[in-house]
Scaffold this motif. Structure first.
Motif, mmCIF file in Angstrom:
data_model
loop_
_atom_site.group_PDB
_atom_site.id
_atom_site.type_symbol
_atom_site.label_atom_id
_atom_site.label_comp_id
_atom_site.label_asym_id
_atom_site.label_seq_id
_atom_site.Cartn_x
_atom_site.Cartn_y
_atom_site.Cartn_z
ATOM 1 N N ASP A 583 -7.388 15.554 -1.827
ATOM 2 C CA ASP A 583 -6.877 14.211 -1.569
ATOM 3 C C ASP A 583 -7.897 13.197 -2.062
ATOM 4 O O ASP A 583 -9.023 13.565 -2.417
ATOM 5 C CB ASP A 583 -6.556 14.016 -0.083
ATOM 6 C CG ASP A 583 -5.310 13.158 0.118
ATOM 7 O OD1 ASP A 583 -4.962 12.391 -0.798
ATOM 8 O OD2 ASP A 583 -4.693 13.261 1.194
ATOM 9 N N GLU A 585 -8.907 9.872 -0.607
ATOM 10 C CA GLU A 585 -9.363 8.744 0.200
ATOM 11 C C GLU A 585 -10.864 8.496 0.124
ATOM 12 O O GLU A 585 -11.671 9.420 0.052
ATOM 13 C CB GLU A 585 -9.001 8.945 1.683
ATOM 14 C CG GLU A 585 -7.538 9.083 1.984
ATOM 15 C CD GLU A 585 -7.094 10.513 2.071
ATOM 16 O OE1 GLU A 585 -6.104 10.782 2.758
ATOM 17 O OE2 GLU A 585 -7.744 11.386 1.453
ATOM 18 N N TRP A 586 -11.226 7.230 0.210
ATOM 19 C CA TRP A 586 -12.570 6.761 0.528
ATOM 20 C C TRP A 586 -12.446 5.878 1.773
ATOM 21 O O TRP A 586 -11.363 5.362 2.076
ATOM 22 C CB TRP A 586 -13.159 5.931 -0.611
ATOM 23 C CG TRP A 586 -13.478 6.707 -1.861
ATOM 24 C CD1 TRP A 586 -12.586 7.309 -2.704
ATOM 25 C CD2 TRP A 586 -14.774 6.960 -2.406
ATOM 26 N NE1 TRP A 586 -13.245 7.909 -3.743
ATOM 27 C CE2 TRP A 586 -14.596 7.708 -3.594
ATOM 28 C CE3 TRP A 586 -16.068 6.605 -2.021
ATOM 29 C CZ2 TRP A 586 -15.655 8.121 -4.398
ATOM 30 C CZ3 TRP A 586 -17.136 7.016 -2.821
ATOM 31 C CH2 TRP A 586 -16.931 7.769 -3.989
ATOM 32 N N ASP A 588 -12.230 6.436 4.860
ATOM 33 C CA ASP A 588 -11.167 6.808 5.785
ATOM 34 C C ASP A 588 -11.581 6.533 7.222
ATOM 35 O O ASP A 588 -12.751 6.696 7.600
ATOM 36 C CB ASP A 588 -10.802 8.281 5.631
ATOM 37 C CG ASP A 588 -9.531 8.608 6.373
ATOM 38 O OD1 ASP A 588 -8.445 8.337 5.840
ATOM 39 O OD2 ASP A 588 -9.627 9.105 7.516
ATOM 40 N N ASN A 655 -7.724 3.493 4.858
ATOM 41 C CA ASN A 655 -8.602 4.071 3.845
ATOM 42 C C ASN A 655 -8.446 3.311 2.537
ATOM 43 O O ASN A 655 -7.702 2.320 2.463
ATOM 44 C CB ASN A 655 -8.320 5.570 3.649
ATOM 45 C CG ASN A 655 -6.853 5.862 3.378
ATOM 46 O OD1 ASN A 655 -6.203 5.173 2.597
ATOM 47 N ND2 ASN A 655 -6.328 6.884 4.019
ATOM 48 N N TYR A 656 -9.104 3.792 1.498
ATOM 49 C CA TYR A 656 -9.101 3.138 0.194
ATOM 50 C C TYR A 656 -8.949 4.199 -0.899
ATOM 51 O O TYR A 656 -9.479 5.301 -0.790
ATOM 52 C CB TYR A 656 -10.414 2.383 -0.007
ATOM 53 C CG TYR A 656 -10.578 1.714 -1.362
ATOM 54 C CD1 TYR A 656 -9.732 0.682 -1.757
ATOM 55 C CD2 TYR A 656 -11.589 2.106 -2.241
ATOM 56 C CE1 TYR A 656 -9.887 0.057 -2.985
ATOM 57 C CE2 TYR A 656 -11.755 1.481 -3.463
ATOM 58 C CZ TYR A 656 -10.898 0.463 -3.835
ATOM 59 O OH TYR A 656 -11.048 -0.161 -5.055
ATOM 60 N N HIS A 658 -6.453 6.032 -1.833
ATOM 61 C CA HIS A 658 -5.795 7.245 -1.359
ATOM 62 C C HIS A 658 -5.053 7.972 -2.474
ATOM 63 O O HIS A 658 -4.995 9.194 -2.507
ATOM 64 C CB HIS A 658 -4.818 6.863 -0.233
ATOM 65 C CG HIS A 658 -4.258 8.022 0.516
ATOM 66 N ND1 HIS A 658 -3.489 7.870 1.653
ATOM 67 C CD2 HIS A 658 -4.334 9.357 0.322
ATOM 68 C CE1 HIS A 658 -3.124 9.048 2.109
ATOM 69 N NE2 HIS A 658 -3.632 9.970 1.310
#
Length: 697
Positions: A583, A585-586, A588, A655-656, A658
């Motif tokens: 996945d 995300e950052w 999260d 999150n960022y 994603h």
């Protein structure tokens, strides 16, 4: 494609930089082999390093001995014209047959690569019983920007660690595959990496410690000291959160209703941008209106933070709301001790000016259900009981009782559940994943998974509060099963691994490794539960075995934490977490949950690195908030939602990035806020940590 071979160097006796030149790949091997004589000890670790030419350009390679365990290897190509080349790579072949492999992302076929999008703490690791070899990309080069995207690859079957450059596209949710079309402009192209070899016993027991220490010391520490990821007083973010939830967005966020004549309340599960008071269109609810007490979205957890804040500030209105949420949690019906994980309302579509919108029918239509992130059904009303969710909620009840107020109902509710939980532990020590709603019998999935760790922590806490030995015995039996069957092989499989948004492998991979990587599909959530359970096991027994396994597990979790600030991330990311190895995300929201545990290990082990990582995780929990406190993030939000204004201060995506891509125009920003897995969860973590650790130093 032509390949060139560098023979490796190691040893303090080689403390110089060697710049190697060659006219063609054909003539490099023998001269290099003669020129660079290796210490015999290093030949047991690396058989060869091979790298591609860039078109016909040989370039130059620079090999620097950083210390007796680490090389810095760099390649520089200079071209007088643009070069089109789909792929460039350097591969390291170990001189042994590894029994352990680790990479930050899965590459199940040779088409797949680990795109730089997921370079949070980027490393490739292979090990056997005698040595650990680690490849870490040179992030200083990446910070300057690269003409073509970098990637990693771990080919366990071919025994290769690879760093390369290639275009890529997102495949599935979220893997990456190579794409043709990479082009290098005229000029200088630079790429490099660090190669570490460790043979000491601590590295063999915990192959993640050295890479983490290296990454944080070289990149993370300085950034943190400079004020990253945020430099404002976190109290101000908390004020934004509660003003947003209980004032400016209260009409859509705060839910208050009666159950059996008792008033209850909680913030709603999820709201999206259409529910902003500044949105010019009609409200369209993203999911069914509900309140959850589940491993992610826990209204009881958020209420504990609100309670702490209200008590500290003397805010009686917020205290009432915290207590109403506690009342809601105690209202969830128990079925032979087991209990539901959410309360929802019926939904329907309304048509306005020819367009259809999703709306709730109201709390008069409420029903009890469970998380629909499971292998069986998307219908929450039909979803089975989830042991993980129940153990987490029961643990939160015990912590409320222990740390906030001695409401005996919380202890009774939790102990009633514990009585049923004890009866379903397997002989091997595990607890099942899900129970059938009607028969209360274990179902087919995750019956020997690290979700068991949560139940272990719950039972150990119950032992601490009641002194009943059986809870301790069962809890330790459970965590011993995790040590035996999960940690050594990295089998970090839980509900989120397969049955959330990343469904890759859910139909055939559960319980099996990806052969090409010799790795399971992994989720860091179960690493957290296990590291927490092991810390509690150590605290209650004094057995250092639990602490050693706990630190190893914590460190594997920290390999998913951002140790640097990539130039292609358009918000601050230091200290934030990804999720799993399939996945994108950052930042999260789980970082707010993880932060205290990292600090606890930091305090126990007197580790400055852990302390900084823990504080960075807490700070990163507020990075995605729409607020003037976050000017960079605020600008990104306004590119996506230009109607946002001061009433929206506090809105925060979970999150960022994603979807596996970001850009300067706002891609990766998302569209919703989950109070209990976003701003409310971050505020809870801040209030809890403030009470236990004091202000950030």
């Amino acid at each position: 494609m032509m390949m060139r071979i560098i023979y490796p160097i190691l040893g303090m006796v080689m403390a110089f930089t060697s710049v190697l030149h060659a006219q063609s790949a054909r003539i490099t091997a023998l001269p290099l082999q003669k020129e660079l004589k290796l210490p015999a000890s290093f030949e047991t670790a690396v058989e060869k390093i091979q790298y591609d030419l860039l078109e016909n350009e040989n370039g130059e390679s620079r090999i620097e001995v950083v210390d007796e365990n680490c090389l810095h290897i760099q390649f520089i190509f200079s071209t007088d014209k643009a070069v089109k080349q789909d792929d460039w790579q350097v591969s390291v072949t170990p001189a042994f047959s590894p029994s352990f492999h680790w990479a930050p992302h899965l590459t199940p076929t040779d088409r797949h690569i680990i795109d730089q999008h997921v370079f949070r703490s980027p490393a490739l690791i292979m090990a056997d019983g005698r040595q650990v070899i680690t490849l870490i990309p040179d992030l200083d080069i990446m910070k300057k920007g690269t003409p073509v995207r970098w990637y990693l690859d771990l080919d366990a079957e071919g025994n290769r660690l690879v760093l390369g450059m290639s275009n890529s596209r997102v495949d599935d949710h979220v893997l990456f595959v190579r794409e043709p079309g990479a082009e290098y402009p005229a000029g200088e192209v630079e790429i490099g990496f660090y190669l570490m070899v460790n043979r000491d016993e601590p590295s063999l027991k915990n192959p993640f410690r050295r890479p983490l220490e290296f990454l944080w010391k070289r990149w993370g520490h300085g950034l943190y000291q400079d004020g990253n990821p945020v430099d404002a007083d976190l109290e101000r973010y908390v004020e934004h959160t509660y003003n947003w939830a209980f004032n400016s967005w209260a009409e859509n966020v705060w839910q208050e209703f009666e159950l059996n004549g008792n008033k209850v309340g909680a913030p709603v599960f999820i709201v999206n941008y259409t529910q902003s008071p500044n949105y010019p269109g009609e409200v369209n609810e993203r999911e069914f209106r509900s309140v959850w007490n589940q491993a992610w979205f826990s209204s009881l957890r958020s209420a504990g933070g609100l309670y702490r804040y209200a008590k500290r500030t003397g805010n009686t209105d917020l205290m009432e709301k915290a207590l109403l949420t506690k009342e809601l949690a105690l209202s969830f019906p128990q079925v032979e001790g087991f209990f539901y994980g959410l309360i929802g309302t019926e939904m329907h579509e309304v048509e306005i000016d020819g367009k259809k919108y999703n709306r709730s029918k109201g709390w008069d239509t409420h029903y009890w259900g469970n998380s629909n992130r499971n292998p069986y059904t998307w219908n929450a009303a039909e979803s089975p009981f989830h042991i993980l969710d129940m153990s987490w909620t029961a643990l939160l009840m015990l912590r409320w009782y222990d740390e906030l107020e001695k409401d005996e109902r919380l202890l009774r509710y939790a102990e009633q559940y514990a009585g049923s939980l004890l009866g379903i532990q397997s002989e091997s020590g595990f607890f099942p994943g899900w129970l059938d709603l009607h028969t209360l019998q274990p179902m087919a999935h995750l019956n020997e998974s690290p979700e068991t760790s949560m139940s272990a922590t719950f039972l150990l806490k119950l032992y601490e509060l009641t002194g009943k030995q059986e809870y301790k015995e069962v809890g330790l039996k459970a965590i011993d099963a995790i040590i035996r069957d999960v940690i050594p092989s990295g089998r970090w499989e839980d509900f989120e691994t397969y049955w959330s948004c990343s469904r890759y492998g859910s139909d055939y991979l559960v319980g099996k490794k990806v052969a090409r990587n010799d790795m399971y599909k992994q989720n860091n959530f179960s690493m957290f539960w296990t590291a927490e359970a092991l810390l509690e096991s150590y605290r209650l027994t004094g057995d250092r075995r639990y602490l050693e396994w706990g630190q190893r597990t914590l460190d594997e979790m920290l390999m998913t934490q951002a140790s640097w600030q990539p130039p292609y991330m358009y918000v601050n990311v230091l200290g934030g977490f990804g999720v799993l190895n399939a996945d994108g995300e950052w930042n999260d929201s789980r970082q707010s949950l993880f932060s205290e545990l990292i600090l606890q290990y930091g305090k126990l082990l007197d580790s400055d690195e852990y302390n900084e990582r823990g504080w960075a995780a807490l700070k990163a929990s507020f990075v995605m908030m729409y607020s003037p406190l976050n000017p960079v993030t605020k600008a990104q939000w306004e590119k996506v939602y230009p109607f946002f204004g001061k009433e929206d201060y506090g809105f925060m995506m979970e999150n960022y990035g994603h979807g596996g891509r970001t850009n300067a125009e706002g891609e990766g920003m998302g569209e919703f806020t989950i109070y209990d897995w976003g701003n409310g969860a971050a505020a809870e973590a801040y209030n809890r940590i403030l009470d236990k650790f004091g202000k950030i130093k």
